[in-house]
Design an enzyme around this catalytic site. Structure first.
Site, short mmCIF file in Angstrom:
data_model
loop_
_atom_site.label_atom_id
_atom_site.label_comp_id
_atom_site.label_asym_id
_atom_site.label_seq_id
_atom_site.Cartn_x
_atom_site.Cartn_y
_atom_site.Cartn_z
N HIS A 1 -3.40 7.36 1.80
CA HIS A 1 -3.76 6.01 1.36
C HIS A 1 -5.17 5.73 1.89
O HIS A 1 -5.50 6.07 3.02
CB HIS A 1 -2.76 4.99 1.91
CG HIS A 1 -3.20 3.57 1.73
ND1 HIS A 1 -3.61 3.09 0.51
CD2 HIS A 1 -3.31 2.55 2.61
CE1 HIS A 1 -3.95 1.82 0.65
NE2 HIS A 1 -3.78 1.46 1.91
N CYS B 1 0.81 -1.23 0.00
CA CYS B 1 0.00 0.00 0.00
C CYS B 1 0.84 1.27 0.00
O CYS B 1 0.34 2.35 -0.31
CB CYS B 1 -0.96 -0.01 1.18
SG CYS B 1 -2.12 -1.38 1.10
N ASN C 1 -10.00 -0.09 -0.66
CA ASN C 1 -8.55 -0.02 -0.57
C ASN C 1 -7.94 -0.65 -1.82
O ASN C 1 -8.01 -1.86 -2.00
CB ASN C 1 -8.09 -0.76 0.70
CG ASN C 1 -6.59 -0.74 0.90
OD1 ASN C 1 -5.84 -0.35 -0.01
ND2 ASN C 1 -6.15 -1.16 2.07
O1 UT7 Z 1 -3.90 -0.88 3.52
C1 UT7 Z 1 -2.99 -1.57 4.30
C2 UT7 Z 1 -3.23 -1.34 5.70
N1 UT7 Z 1 -4.48 -1.92 6.11
C3 UT7 Z 1 -5.21 -1.28 6.98
O2 UT7 Z 1 -4.84 -0.18 7.34
C4 UT7 Z 1 -6.40 -1.93 7.58
C5 UT7 Z 1 -6.40 -1.73 9.06
N2 UT7 Z 1 -7.48 -2.34 9.76
C6 UT7 Z 1 -8.77 -1.93 9.67
O3 UT7 Z 1 -9.11 -1.10 8.85
C7 UT7 Z 1 -9.77 -2.49 10.65
O4 UT7 Z 1 -9.08 -3.14 11.68
C8 UT7 Z 1 -10.81 -3.48 10.03
C9 UT7 Z 1 -11.78 -2.69 9.15
C10 UT7 Z 1 -10.09 -4.51 9.21
C11 UT7 Z 1 -11.59 -4.15 11.13
O5 UT7 Z 1 -12.21 -3.20 11.96
P1 UT7 Z 1 -12.08 -3.30 13.56
O6 UT7 Z 1 -12.91 -2.23 14.11
O7 UT7 Z 1 -10.61 -3.29 13.88
O8 UT7 Z 1 -12.74 -4.69 13.86
P2 UT7 Z 1 -12.10 -6.00 14.52
O9 UT7 Z 1 -11.10 -6.61 13.59
O10 UT7 Z 1 -11.67 -5.67 15.90
O11 UT7 Z 1 -13.38 -6.92 14.58
C12 UT7 Z 1 -14.53 -6.55 15.30
C13 UT7 Z 1 -15.59 -7.60 15.06
C14 UT7 Z 1 -15.08 -9.04 15.16
O12 UT7 Z 1 -16.10 -9.80 15.78
P3 UT7 Z 1 -15.98 -10.22 17.32
O13 UT7 Z 1 -14.71 -11.03 17.41
O14 UT7 Z 1 -15.90 -8.91 18.08
O15 UT7 Z 1 -17.23 -10.99 17.55
C15 UT7 Z 1 -14.94 -9.47 13.73
O16 UT7 Z 1 -15.08 -10.86 13.56
O17 UT7 Z 1 -16.09 -7.45 13.72
C16 UT7 Z 1 -16.07 -8.74 13.08
N3 UT7 Z 1 -15.91 -8.55 11.65
C17 UT7 Z 1 -16.94 -8.35 10.81
N4 UT7 Z 1 -18.27 -8.29 11.02
C18 UT7 Z 1 -19.05 -8.06 9.94
C19 UT7 Z 1 -14.76 -8.53 10.96
N5 UT7 Z 1 -15.03 -8.31 9.64
C20 UT7 Z 1 -16.38 -8.22 9.55
C21 UT7 Z 1 -17.24 -7.99 8.46
N6 UT7 Z 1 -18.56 -7.92 8.71
N7 UT7 Z 1 -16.79 -7.83 7.20
#
Ligand code: UT7
Length: 323
Positions: A250, A114, A280
């Site tokens: 980004h 990225c 992204n």
């Molecule tokens: O470009 C390169 C760099 N990449 C990035 O910068 C990405 C960085 N990360 C992020 O943008 C975020 O961490 C995400 C968007 C990937 C995830 O958001 P988050 O607020 O950090 O959520 P999380 O990973 O802590 O997950 C929260 C909950 C989990 O469920 P439990 O364990 O709390 O029950 C996940 O399983 O959300 C769940 N979850 C989803 N639910 C519905 C994860 N993906 C999804 C989804 N739909 N697509």
């Protein structure tokens, strides 16, 4: 005589096919509300079968060349930032060179995921400043959809395909004021495709080499690191936060973008955001966003633009540009 590199033309291309969050709701356990709230993404563009990174790169490059008003034969350096090259070799840059009918100049790919476009821009800037190149084509192009596990809701809702390109020309005035590149390979396992050519090629052929991400760890590191690089960039140029007219970040997540804007004390109206429409697109996301803001007239002559990126590696970097 001091040389500088100026961006004199931009271009971009997005595949026609749009995949909405509603469409993804049908295939994985997710919801439009979750995706919008946690990432800001509403839709992404996905390359059609038979449409490749090179095709996207070519379309974006032709637009940038047209905008710059240069001849193809003026180009004396081609750098393509991509994670999703069509072939192991030749590089996408060499294939693009042939498509554009350019001959003899150096052409190579850069792989910094990225942060790839910022890396490519920085390398091209050094070529131009040193007098080695006069007119450089710098491209970020990805078909990230090809390395996504479309059954993994943690990753498949985040990414899209696209390409963006810029033409750099040697000038007596800046231009690119400074670039700042970093990496720390100790974090490789938090964001990776763990297969490659020398490591289990058969699984790549079977289509099981997919993006794996520890999302919330990456999120925390991205916010912290991008805050630091903002300070580094301003300090290097002896500029205040208020001297920045536009942030072109980004486009991974609107919450990461908002955190960087907050660090700059910048209202969101001064931040170019395309994450809602593009998702992204990895190395393509910054030049895509830049092209949108140049074409809609937001970015004007004399503006100071801060570009920044963070991605797999980890890699991170920034570029400060006077338009
Ligand atoms: O470009 C390169 C760099 N990449 C990035 O910068 C990405 C960085 N990360 C992020 O943008 C975020 O961490 C995400 C968007 C990937 C995830 O958001 P988050 O607020 O950090 O959520 P999380 O990973 O802590 O997950 C929260 C909950 C989990 O469920 P439990 O364990 O709390 O029950 C996940 O399983 O959300 C769940 N979850 C989803 N639910 C519905 C994860 N993906 C999804 C989804 N739909 N697509």
């Amino acid at each position: 005589m001091t040389h500088f590199a100026r961006i004199v033309g931009t271009g971009s291309y997005l595949p026609e096919r749009v995949v909405t969050n509603a469409e993804l709701e049908k295939t994985v356990d997710t919801s439009d509300a979750w995706i919008r709230e946690r990432t800001g993404i509403r839709q992404r563009h996905i390359a059609s079968e038979g449409e490749f990174t090179l095709d996207l790169a070519e379309r974006a490059s032709l637009q940038a060349i047209d905008a710059a008003g240069i001849a193809h034969s003026d180009i004396d350096l081609i750098i393509v930032a991509t994670t999703t090259a069509d072939q192991v070799f030749p590089s996408t840059a060499c294939l693009l060179q042939s498509r554009l009918g350019v001959h003899g100049c150096p052409a190579f790919d850069i792989q910094a995921v990225c942060t790839g476009f910022v890396y490519a821009l920085s390398v091209a800037d050094h070529f131009v400043r040193s007098g080695t190149a006069r007119t450089a084509l710098v491209v970020g192009a990805e078909t990230f959809s090809r390395i996504i596990d479309w059954t993994d809701r943690n990753t498949c809702v985040l990414f899209g395909d696209g390409a963006g390109a810029v033409i750099l020309r040697r000038d007596n005035a800046p231009g690119i004021l400074s670039t700042h590149l970093h990496a720390d390979g100790d974090y490789a396992s938090l964001l990776q495709v763990p297969k490659g050519v020398s490591n289990n090629l058969s699984s790549v052929q079977a289509g099981t080499a997919y993006v794996e991400m520890a999302g919330s760890d990456v999120f925390r590191m991205a916010v912290k690191t991008l805050g630091r690089i903002v300070d580094e960039t301003l300090e290097a140029n002896q500029l205040a936060k208020t001297d920045i007219d536009w942030l072109v970040p980004h486009q991974a997540n609107h919450r990461i973008i908002a955190a960087t804007a907050k660090k700059l004390g910048m209202p969101m109206e001064k931040v170019v955001q395309t994450v809602a429409e593009h998702g992204n697109t990895s190395a393509a996301s910054i030049p895509l966003a830049l092209d949108v803001a140049v074409r809609d007239g937001r970015i004007k002559s004399g503006d100071n633009i801060l570009m920044e990126g963070f991605g797999g590696g980890f890699t991170w970097g920034s570029a400060l540009v006077n338009w």
